[in-house]
Design a protein around this motif. Structure first.
Motif, PDB file in Angstrom:
ATOM      1  N   LEU A 191       0.823  -1.214   0.000  1.00  0.00           N
ATOM      2  CA  LEU A 191       0.000   0.000   0.000  1.00  0.00           C
ATOM      3  C   LEU A 191       0.857   1.263   0.000  1.00  0.00           C
ATOM      4  N   ALA A 192       1.932   1.244   0.778  1.00  0.00           N
ATOM      5  CA  ALA A 192       2.788   2.435   0.854  1.00  0.00           C
ATOM      6  C   ALA A 192       3.663   2.579  -0.384  1.00  0.00           C
ATOM      7  N   GLY A 193       4.037   1.457  -0.985  1.00  0.00           N
ATOM      8  CA  GLY A 193       4.930   1.507  -2.134  1.00  0.00           C
ATOM      9  C   GLY A 193       4.224   1.543  -3.464  1.00  0.00           C
ATOM     10  N   THR A 194       2.900   1.441  -3.486  1.00  0.00           N
ATOM     11  CA  THR A 194       2.139   1.437  -4.732  1.00  0.00           C
ATOM     12  C   THR A 194       1.184   2.621  -4.741  1.00  0.00           C
ATOM     13  N   PRO A 195       1.403   3.592  -5.605  1.00  0.00           N
ATOM     14  CA  PRO A 195       0.503   4.744  -5.638  1.00  0.00           C
ATOM     15  C   PRO A 195      -0.959   4.363  -5.888  1.00  0.00           C
ATOM     16  N   GLN A 196      -1.188   3.336  -6.700  1.00  0.00           N
ATOM     17  CA  GLN A 196      -2.561   2.919  -6.979  1.00  0.00           C
ATOM     18  C   GLN A 196      -3.236   2.385  -5.718  1.00  0.00           C
TER      19      GLN A 196
END
Length: 195
Positions: free
Chosen positions: A111-116
């Motif tokens: 969640l933190a590493g994926t902008p989507q």
């Protein structure tokens, strides 16, 4: 990938037979080979785009599902064979906790590493509709928060040797873990990010 899967399966069957026929010298190499071939199958099956995140997601998913299913099945055997030592269920409970914590850490990383992932979660949290955003929250609530909330109850029932109660809670735990992992697989296919 298919060859690594077949090798892992064959080595697992051979390990099982070596265990059954008490062939001590063969057990360690067969188990190591099976685990390495299974790891290769998982890593070769991950998509090339976010290979590291997808590989870690798959491995922690395997660990969590295996620990939850094994603990529930072993808990069921305590109902049938009353004089089983409680140590095995304690160890699987610890493995289940480790699997849940690792899986939660990987989901947080996704969640933190994926902008989507962050964008979908933010849209749902602010009340705006996103087609896959609601599934992100369902995945977190059913797949992580629910099982984590049951860990204390499982540990306490195992501690007091109430295996019937522990088995009932482990059934619920397995259902929640499987629901969460199913939602995670849906999100990988539908939204395109490993969660």
């Amino acid at each position: 990938m298919m060859a690594a899967t077949v090798v892992s399966l064959v080595l697992t069957v051979l390990y099982n037979r070596a265990q059954h026929f008490d062939a001590r010298r063969l057990r360690a190499p067969l188990l190591a080979g099976s685990l390495l071939a299974g790891l290769a199958a998982v890593l070769l099956g991950t998509p090339p785009q976010p290979r590291v995140l997808a590989g870690v997601t798959d491995l922690t998913s395997i660990l969590l599902l295996g620990a939850a299913a094994s603990a529930m099945i072993l808990g069921h055997f305590y109902l049938v064979v009353l004089d089983l030592p409680i140590l095995a269920l304690r160890r699987l409970t610890v493995l289940l906790v480790v699997g849940l914590v690792l899986r939660a850490a990987v989901v947080a990383w996704a969640l933190a590493g994926t902008p989507q992932g962050l964008e979908d979660a933010r849209l749902v949290a602010t009340g705006l509709w996103s087609p896959d955003g609601i599934f992100v929250w369902m995945r977190i609530l059913f797949g992580l928060a629910g099982p984590l909330s049951l860990v204390w109850f499982i540990w306490k029932t195992v501690e007091i040797r109430s295996t019937q109660s522990a088995t009932g809670i482990l059934y619920v735990q397995l259902f929640l873990v499987m629901s969460g992992e199913l939602l995670a697989k849906y999100l990988r296919v539908a939204a395109g990010f490993p969660l």
